[in-house]
Design an enzyme around this catalytic site. Structure first.
Site, mmCIF file in Angstrom:
data_model
loop_
_atom_site.group_PDB
_atom_site.id
_atom_site.type_symbol
_atom_site.label_atom_id
_atom_site.label_comp_id
_atom_site.label_asym_id
_atom_site.label_seq_id
_atom_site.Cartn_x
_atom_site.Cartn_y
_atom_site.Cartn_z
ATOM 1 N N LEU A 180 -4.426 -18.917 -82.707
ATOM 2 C CA LEU A 180 -4.482 -18.546 -84.066
ATOM 3 C C LEU A 180 -4.018 -19.451 -85.329
ATOM 4 O O LEU A 180 -4.158 -20.136 -86.297
ATOM 5 C CB LEU A 180 -5.068 -17.030 -84.875
ATOM 6 C CG LEU A 180 -6.206 -15.830 -84.571
ATOM 7 C CD1 LEU A 180 -5.375 -14.847 -85.127
ATOM 8 C CD2 LEU A 180 -7.018 -16.290 -84.667
ATOM 9 N N ASN A 199 -0.701 -16.310 -81.275
ATOM 10 C CA ASN A 199 -1.696 -15.335 -81.642
ATOM 11 C C ASN A 199 -2.021 -14.089 -82.911
ATOM 12 O O ASN A 199 -3.050 -13.615 -83.022
ATOM 13 C CB ASN A 199 -2.166 -14.507 -80.014
ATOM 14 C CG ASN A 199 -1.655 -15.554 -78.809
ATOM 15 O OD1 ASN A 199 -0.462 -15.471 -78.528
ATOM 16 N ND2 ASN A 199 -2.803 -16.510 -79.047
ATOM 17 N N MET A 246 -4.390 -11.380 -86.205
ATOM 18 C CA MET A 246 -4.237 -10.941 -84.821
ATOM 19 C C MET A 246 -5.648 -11.046 -83.710
ATOM 20 O O MET A 246 -6.797 -10.519 -84.137
ATOM 21 C CB MET A 246 -3.113 -10.347 -83.933
ATOM 22 C CG MET A 246 -3.627 -8.925 -83.953
ATOM 23 S SD MET A 246 -1.950 -8.086 -83.529
ATOM 24 C CE MET A 246 -1.487 -8.697 -81.860
ATOM 25 N N CYS A 247 -5.359 -11.653 -82.743
ATOM 26 C CA CYS A 247 -6.463 -11.746 -81.814
ATOM 27 C C CYS A 247 -6.114 -11.379 -80.759
ATOM 28 O O CYS A 247 -4.692 -12.222 -79.949
ATOM 29 C CB CYS A 247 -6.588 -13.215 -82.353
ATOM 30 S SG CYS A 247 -7.709 -13.943 -80.611
ATOM 31 N N ILE A 248 -6.392 -10.595 -79.982
ATOM 32 C CA ILE A 248 -6.251 -10.007 -78.793
ATOM 33 C C ILE A 248 -7.877 -9.513 -78.028
ATOM 34 O O ILE A 248 -8.814 -8.878 -78.456
ATOM 35 C CB ILE A 248 -4.886 -8.497 -79.165
ATOM 36 C CG1 ILE A 248 -4.873 -7.913 -77.614
ATOM 37 C CG2 ILE A 248 -6.056 -7.944 -79.760
ATOM 38 C CD1 ILE A 248 -3.253 -7.072 -78.328
#
Ligand SMILES: [Zn+2]
Ligand SMILES: [Zn+2]
Ligand SMILES: [Zn+2]
Ligand SMILES: [Zn+2]
Ligand SMILES: [Zn+2]
Ligand SMILES: [Zn+2]
Lengths: 150, 518
Positions: free
Chosen positions: A122, A77, A86-88
């Protein structure tokens, strides 16, 4: 108007930080925080030290903060490059609420290190490895910690 | 008039009036409404205007549709909301939220609500209520968003999550203006899924923001409904309703016409592409884009005279070229002798398939398939170009007509036949253009030959009209030519209807056979 909120949030976190997390301001700028996070025990990141940068947009808290890894990390991620984007979930505009707090964001990052979310990846290749070859993934993650996060 | 001196049969090419070009390049955007008076034109109106309560003879390629203006869209929403409000006995704001949650499927909403009201309310973001809706000042209240405790006004929706009004305002502004959100704005509380209703919103934000909010809601209404689509014309606010089903798009080409005159395909949204079905169009456009390199030279505006080699420029839609130097008359499309184009054996539109013996090796085969593609692409691209040139020409002519009117005392209404002719040219060329994409995929059989005959008839009619259209203004004012133009205009429209009806019938019956799949 956000100053009061940001100052209080910063005071609360810096005075009684959650375990494994430290925050400081970047050049006394309340909109730019430096975060140091220890790799959680029991995860392949244990033993590593990760520097992150947390930027609060001028619209904060009506717009979500932006978080990135400054220390390179091998994780589905987080982009595996110098950007460390980042992807959160909590930071996505459809789930961020003005009453969401930075503390919750930091804890969510810790959770993400403990348990990656490969379906929201990602780095597709790393996610693949995480799903299909867990021992291989852990080995690579640990190697990466030795290389970048010691 | 020494019109022989011109490349084309009359119009000077000195490049004057260039300011009038490129007013709107969007093909087909005005190819509508041939503008016949009912009494002078026996053929039914081709304007597809569904507003006429007495519908004229419906053609097989016409489909039913309805144009909604912004006020109609609002009314439609309001009616649905009122119905649900009465049937389920809930607030109108809540009815609106429920309807949006169910994508305006009223029947399903009512059914589900009757079964399990609480579950439906919960999932639509209308969970249990704890408080009334009003602004309140509460002593000792600290807002959990801004951490202020200065006793300003506060607000909470029915979920009871209370924040100061300033924070609500900023939050809603961020959602509506920055994120373009309206139907799914949740309570600002982390984790609360309560949907912001319009009544609460109206309490909190300025009139400007309220208006924007309602605009976005209306947009969502159209986008949520399967049978509604926005008219894609720029600046058009209308929506079109059409019941065409996706699975039928291989049998029907659902061209609709907005009240703004834009004619487009309800299936795929691009400008009218009858008679070719959507899938074919998609494949063709992709092929053209992929092969654009190969085909580029075609759209060039100049070619050389096949007889003497002087450079000829095309500046009207007409394909009948006359070389200024050697007076050779030839066809712009195939470069063949023009006089032969009127004869029955000459086929400018048909691609003559070479016999199999010539195409033994793979290289020859691929050369032939490229030639075949270029044949159709040429004609397709040429109609696109010609439609534009015809339109430019009309605009120049119109300007001259106005001068002529003032000089001769002719009234505006008396020169409208030119406008009508120009629009017929645009529409027919739009159709012809797509007949070439269509023909590219067809297998060779009797149906195809009939199709090509229809195509050729329309081609010839259009070229004849286009040629008349290029006469100098002084001649255009002549009563005889005026009648000829009017006759030719209605003939073109008639040929177009015949071609489209024929193609559409065969498409509906699934009898076309394709040489190349799409
Ligand atoms: Zn507040
Ligand atoms: Zn709430
Ligand atoms: Zn329109
Ligand atoms: Zn279409
Ligand atoms: Zn010549
Ligand atoms: Zn020709």
């Amino acid at each position: 108007m956000a100053a009061k909120r940001i100052t209080r949030e910063y005071a609360e976190i810096s005075e009684s930080p959650p375990s494994g997390i430290n925050v400081s301001l970047d050049n006394d700028n309340v909109h730019k925080w430096n975060v140091v996070m220890a790799g959680p025990e029991g995860s392949p990141y244990a033993g590593g030290t990760f520097h992150l940068s947390l930027t609060l947009p001028p619209e904060y808290p009506f717009k979500a903060p932006v978080l990135s890894f400054k220390t390179r990390i091998y994780h589905p991620n987080v982009t595996n490059d110098e950007k460390g984007s980042m992807c959160i979930g909590i930071l996505k505009s459809e789930s961020w609420k003005p009453s969401s707090k930075i503390l919750a964001v930091l804890l969510a990052v810790q959770d993400l290190l403990r348990e990656p979310v490969p379906d929201d990846a990602l780095e597709a290749q790393i996610a693949d490895k995480f799903k299909n070859d867990r021992p291989g993934f852990e080995r690579d993650a640990k190697d990466a910690v030795k290389r970048w996060a010691k | 008039m020494d019109s022989d001196d011109e490349y084309m049969s009359g119009l000077s090419s000195e490049g004057e009036d260039n300011i009038l070009q490129d007013e709107s390049d969007e093909e087909g955007s005005d190819g509508d409404d041939f503008g016949f008076e009912d009494d002078e034109e026996p053929e039914p109106d081709l304007g597809y205007s569904q507003k006429d309560s007495v519908k004229k003879e419906k053609k097989s390629f016409d489909i039913n549709f309805k144009v909604y203006h912004p006020a109609d869209i609002q009314t439609q929403q309001d009616e649905l909301i009122n119905e649900v409000n009465m049937i389920l006995d809930i607030r109108k704001e809540d009815a609106a939220i429920l309807l949006r949650h169910f994508r305006w499927n009223k029947e399903r909403l009512i059914e589900d609500y009757m079964d399990r009201p609480n579950k439906v309310l919960e999932s639509a973001g209308l969970g249990p209520s704890t408080s009334g809706l009003q602004l309140e000042s509460i002593m000792g209240f600290t807002c959990d968003i801004c951490y202020e405790d200065d006793g300003t006004q506060t607000f909470a929706m029915k979920c009871g999550h209370r924040y100061c009004v300033d924070c609500y305002k900023q939050y809603l502004g961020q959602k509506i203006i920055e994120e373009g959100e309206a139907a799914r704005i949740q309570c600002p509380n982390d984790g609360c899924k309560r949907i912001m209703d319009s009544k609460s919103l109206d309490l909190l934000v300025t009139a400007d923001l309220q208006q924007r909010y309602h605009e976005i809601l209306t947009r969502t209404f159209v986008e949520d409904k399967d049978h509604l689509k926005w008219c894609p014309a720029p600046d058009c606010q209308n929506a079109i309703e059409c019941g065409i089903k996706k699975k039928d798009l291989d049998k029907v080409v659902p061209t609709v016409a907005c009240d703004c005159k834009h004619r487009f395909c309800f299936g795929c949204g691009i400008p009218d592409h009858q008679p070719a079905p959507c899938d074919l169009v998609k494949k063709w456009l992709k092929k053209c884009a992929d092969d654009s390199e190969t085909a580029n030279w075609i759209s060039a505006n100049t070619k050389e005279c096949p007889k003497c080699g002087s450079t000829i420029e095309k500046n009207g839609g007409c394909n009948h070229m006359t070389c200024r130097k050697c007076k050779n008359e030839f066809c712009w499309m195939c470069m063949g002798i023009w006089s032969e184009h009127g004869t029955s054996w000459y086929n400018c539109n048909r691609f003559e398939e070479k016999s199999g013996s010539e195409a033994r090796d793979a290289q020859a085969k691929s050369r032939i398939s490229l030639e075949r593609y270029l044949h159709y692409y040429n004609r397709y691209a040429n109609h696109e170009l010609s439609a534009k040139l015809d339109k430019d020409l009309y605009q120049k002519t119109e300007k001259k007509m106005i001068q002529l009117q003032t000089a001769s005392g002719m009234s505006w209404i008396e020169v409208q036949y030119l406008n009508t002719a120009s629009q017929a040219l645009q529409t027919c060329r739009q159709t012809l253009k797509w007949t070439y994409a269509f023909a590219f995929y067809l297998a060779r059989n009797n149906l195809t030959i009939m199709f090509e005959d229809n195509q050729k008839d329309l081609e010839m009619a259009v070229e004849a009209l286009s040629e008349m259209f290029e006469k100098p203004v002084t001649e255009l004012a002549d009563a005889k030519l005026k009648v000829d133009i009017m006759d030719k205009t209605s003939y073109c429209n008639k040929r177009r209807v015949i071609l489209l009806a024929d193609t559409a019938d065969n498409l509906a019956n699934g009898v076309w056979s394709w040489g190349i799949s799409f």
